[in-house]
Design an enzyme around this catalytic site. Structure first.
Site, PDB file in Angstrom:
ATOM      1  N   GLY A  28     -51.470   4.264 -42.448  1.00 22.37           N
ATOM      2  CA  GLY A  28     -51.015   4.169 -43.831  1.00 22.37           C
ATOM      3  C   GLY A  28     -51.462   2.860 -44.450  1.00 22.37           C
ATOM      4  O   GLY A  28     -52.410   2.227 -43.984  1.00 22.37           O
ATOM      5  N   CYS A  29     -50.791   2.444 -45.506  1.00 28.28           N
ATOM      6  CA  CYS A  29     -51.113   1.185 -46.170  1.00 28.28           C
ATOM      7  C   CYS A  29     -51.098   0.051 -45.152  1.00 28.28           C
ATOM      8  O   CYS A  29     -50.149  -0.095 -44.382  1.00 28.28           O
ATOM      9  CB  CYS A  29     -50.100   0.911 -47.274  1.00 28.28           C
ATOM     10  SG  CYS A  29     -50.302  -0.695 -48.079  1.00 28.28           S
ATOM     11  N   PHE A  30     -52.148  -0.785 -45.149  1.00 25.93           N
ATOM     12  CA  PHE A  30     -52.271  -1.779 -44.075  1.00 25.93           C
ATOM     13  C   PHE A  30     -51.370  -3.002 -44.223  1.00 25.93           C
ATOM     14  O   PHE A  30     -51.238  -3.792 -43.299  1.00 25.93           O
ATOM     15  CB  PHE A  30     -53.720  -2.219 -43.867  1.00 25.93           C
ATOM     16  CG  PHE A  30     -54.522  -2.588 -45.091  1.00 25.93           C
ATOM     17  CD1 PHE A  30     -53.937  -3.080 -46.247  1.00 25.93           C
ATOM     18  CD2 PHE A  30     -55.907  -2.447 -45.071  1.00 25.93           C
ATOM     19  CE1 PHE A  30     -54.692  -3.429 -47.357  1.00 25.93           C
ATOM     20  CE2 PHE A  30     -56.682  -2.796 -46.169  1.00 25.93           C
ATOM     21  CZ  PHE A  30     -56.074  -3.286 -47.315  1.00 25.93           C
ATOM     22  N   PRO A  33     -48.212  -2.561 -41.541  1.00 20.75           N
ATOM     23  CA  PRO A  33     -48.612  -2.791 -40.150  1.00 20.75           C
ATOM     24  C   PRO A  33     -49.032  -4.227 -39.876  1.00 20.75           C
ATOM     25  O   PRO A  33     -48.771  -4.752 -38.784  1.00 20.75           O
ATOM     26  CB  PRO A  33     -49.785  -1.818 -39.969  1.00 20.75           C
ATOM     27  CG  PRO A  33     -49.501  -0.712 -40.926  1.00 20.75           C
ATOM     28  CD  PRO A  33     -48.871  -1.376 -42.120  1.00 20.75           C
TER      29      PRO A  33
END
Length: 224
Positions: A28-30, A33
């Site tokens: 998903g959106c980095f 993470p």
């Protein structure tokens, strides 16, 4: 020895001559993470970027068929690859999502045969728990393009007062991106871990005592 040298010492002394390993994945959106994995003891460096596609020079505005990806350098003596895999698969829904094409798909690259085998093992473990097959795209590593500066340590950069205080230690953007301390702070402001945990971890870093004190004092004094 001036404060500006801490960013260099921080990396070489935490590694203590050990060979680091690399993990590369998309979930998903980095931004999230980057904060999550940056908070983990044993993770030395995190970088956001783009991978998995055919465009030679992807960017955030022209990503093409690439995926938002995180690359992690870690000390396998402190954190195992299979533990990183569990963080990966236990913290996003690992099945295909057509939203914005390939930008946010579940994507996992292996850098060695050992990593490939561990991926198979942990994937089976997670599938048994979910009681459904995992659709994460799994591929051999074939390159990574680092994202623009504004996407590195994104949550930390939302605190300009803290960034002003960190500027003396990290006078260049690349030093902040590579910093384990900045990775921990980026996780901290996103809610991963707390100040005491980070203070305790700093006690274990192989830094000269005066440099460790500077980092710990800065942690106590940072204005958010």
């Amino acid at each position: 020895m001036g404060k500006q040298t801490i960013s260099t010492l921080e990396r070489c002394l935490i590694e203590d001559g050990r060979k680091l390993e690399t993990a590369t994945f998309g979930m998903g959106c980095f931004w999230g993470p980057d904060a999550r994995f940056g908070s983990l003891p044993g993770v030395i460096r995190t970088r956001t970027g783009y991978a998995g596609g055919s465009m030679p020079t992807p960017s955030y505005r022209r990503m093409g068929d690439h995926t938002e990806t995180l690359q992690v350098e870690f000390d396998p003596h402190q954190i195992r690859y299979e533990d990183l895999l569990r963080e990966f698969w236990w913290n996003h829904y690992p099945n295909r999502d057509a939203y914005k094409g390939r930008q946010y798909i579940s994507l996992l690259f292996w850098h060695s045969e050992e990593q490939r085998q561990l991926i198979v093992q942990v994937k089976e473990e997670r599938e048994q728990h979910l009681n459904e097959p995992i659709e994460t795209e799994i591929r051999p590593y074939a390159g990574f393009t680092e994202a623009e500066e504004r996407h590195q340590k994104y949550y930390l950069k939302r605190y300009p007062k803290a960034m002003d205080q960190l500027a003396e230690l990290y006078p260049e953007e690349a030093l902040l991106t590579d910093s384990a301390f900045a990775a921990r702070l980026n996780g901290f402001v996103k809610g991963f871990g707390n100040r005491k945990q980070l203070m305790d971890e700093l006690d274990l870093w192989k830094l000269p005592q005066d440099h460790r004190i500077i980092l710990q004092q800065l942690l106590l004094e940072l204005k958010w």
